[in-house]
Design a protein around this motif. Sequence first.
Motif, mmCIF file in Angstrom:
data_model
loop_
_atom_site.group_PDB
_atom_site.id
_atom_site.type_symbol
_atom_site.label_atom_id
_atom_site.label_comp_id
_atom_site.label_asym_id
_atom_site.label_seq_id
_atom_site.Cartn_x
_atom_site.Cartn_y
_atom_site.Cartn_z
ATOM 1 N N SER B 85 -2.613 53.815 25.972
ATOM 2 C CA SER B 85 -2.814 53.158 24.718
ATOM 3 C C SER B 85 -2.110 51.379 24.700
ATOM 4 N N SER B 88 -4.427 49.317 26.629
ATOM 5 C CA SER B 88 -5.412 48.811 26.161
ATOM 6 C C SER B 88 -5.016 47.682 25.188
ATOM 7 N N ASN B 89 -3.881 47.880 24.495
ATOM 8 C CA ASN B 89 -3.705 46.632 23.704
ATOM 9 C C ASN B 89 -3.294 45.447 24.498
ATOM 10 N N SER B 92 -6.360 43.635 25.349
ATOM 11 C CA SER B 92 -7.071 42.945 24.109
ATOM 12 C C SER B 92 -6.302 41.758 23.981
ATOM 13 N N CYS B 110 -8.731 54.505 30.398
ATOM 14 C CA CYS B 110 -8.660 55.999 29.976
ATOM 15 C C CYS B 110 -7.286 56.337 30.862
ATOM 16 N N PHE B 120 -6.722 59.998 26.349
ATOM 17 C CA PHE B 120 -6.848 58.715 25.531
ATOM 18 C C PHE B 120 -8.139 57.893 26.530
ATOM 19 N N SER B 122 -10.540 53.986 25.742
ATOM 20 C CA SER B 122 -10.970 52.988 24.741
ATOM 21 C C SER B 122 -11.801 52.064 25.574
ATOM 22 N N PRO B 130 -11.056 46.097 20.307
ATOM 23 C CA PRO B 130 -11.050 47.460 20.856
ATOM 24 C C PRO B 130 -11.887 48.634 20.208
ATOM 25 N N LEU B 131 -12.349 49.619 20.851
ATOM 26 C CA LEU B 131 -13.210 50.599 20.244
ATOM 27 C C LEU B 131 -12.440 51.918 20.922
ATOM 28 N N LEU B 132 -11.655 52.535 20.000
ATOM 29 C CA LEU B 132 -11.010 53.919 20.373
ATOM 30 C C LEU B 132 -11.873 54.962 19.983
ATOM 31 N N VAL B 137 -16.652 56.730 26.070
ATOM 32 C CA VAL B 137 -16.899 55.318 25.989
ATOM 33 C C VAL B 137 -17.631 54.814 27.493
#
Lengths: 263, 206
Positions: B85, B88-89, B92, B110, B120, B122, B130-132, B137
């Motif tokens: 997670s 992912s940020n 982003s 992932c 997890f 995204s 982002p798309l959680l 996905v």
Amino acid sequence: KKFKKNHEKNRGYRAHYPHFHVPYFRYFKMGESDYSFSLTTFSPSGKLIQIEYALSRVGKGDTSLAVKAKNGVVLATEKKVHSLVDETSVQKISYITNNIAVTYSGMAPDSRVLIRKGRKKAQKYFRTYHDPIPVAQLVKELAGVMQEFTQSGGVRPFGVSLLIAGYDDQGPQLYQVDPSGSYWAWKASAIGKNTVNAKTFLEKRYKEDMELEDAIHNAILTLKEGFEGEMNENNIEIGIIGEDRKFRTLTPSQVKDYLGELE
Amino acid sequence: MSILEYNGGACLAMVGKGCVAVASDLRFGAQATTIATNMPKVHRINDKCFVGLAGLTSDNQTILNKILFRTKLYSLREEREIKPSVLSNLISTMLYEKRFGPYYVEPLVCGLEGPEDKPFISAMDLIGAPLLAEDFVLIGSTVTEALFGICESLYRPNLEPEELFEIISQCLLAGVDRDALSGWGAVVHIITKDKVVSRTLRGRQD
């Protein structure tokens, strides 16, 4: 227009060494004190005298101490102000994030600069990672800032030592940062006027798996040991963080309850 | 033809019971020309964190190097591995920094995180939105219509690792068969808390 630099104007030999403010005839007999003016110059014994001076400024500040328990950390500090000052407006314990707080001994204005920088760095970290900054990372950043001011031109070291307490995934943590930028993780520590006696007192009373309530009790007792005059809920400040990871400063009435328990 | 469709490629991630599966095709091409058939688009960051990159291959390689740089520094400074997670940020933020001159990549992150190894996944667009998701996905602008349809039909929650492998393989292979710019086999990684099982599949070689 061409601006001549110092050594291009006809100022003589000494113009090449603007940081040597001593008279020319003393150039060949340098003692310790002759290096005390310039931060970026080591003394013959390997010290940076400005940092030593900063530490003595810290040693004149009001005592602050902190104790780490197995389930939290407590910060306690003296808050000696003039009787006409509104003591509710003075805050010696400040939050950097919800789960990290700091107290200091030394110059309050310098501490404000560091706290401001610490808050910004913590938010910047969160902006990038969307994850709260670990205590150790924040301490490294602040210590780095303090070190920068010991190796740059035209600045002086910060006249504060910080005690940083927090609770993150690694558990409860306590760090001390000095004007030089050195930092240590402590189980319990004290800074300021009464540091030597307070640390001796804490050493005797510290136990590895202390509970937070015992830590608060010990912190207040230690503060009382070196306190000049009468200690009451208006001239000390206590902050605690437990397993809920939310730092809170105790209200005067809560402090009064703890003081009452001491008797 | 959009720049994101130049190289083709597809990548898909699905959540199972205590596990995550991620798969990608193996084609590397320049429009109609296939240059290589052994280029996976999924990369390991650490044992519990994988990144998939679709889009322009040139930017994929650059962004992958930047991600590896940041994550290695992260693990040195913080003395712990980065969580999916958080990664992912991070990606982003990195992509949005180039908002007005973006990297032509569509990343997918992932993995498993936390003490309970919670799955997890995204995905992001090229500027980091982002798309959680809770289920699956997928990335790869040439295959999205085909893959979305088949994943919606075949996917169900709480699949065991071996079942998840079957489902994700079927989805990916069927999806890339409908796209001229993806295919030439697939690689599938099943990530569980104890191990990562990687398998290479031989699909239609066209």
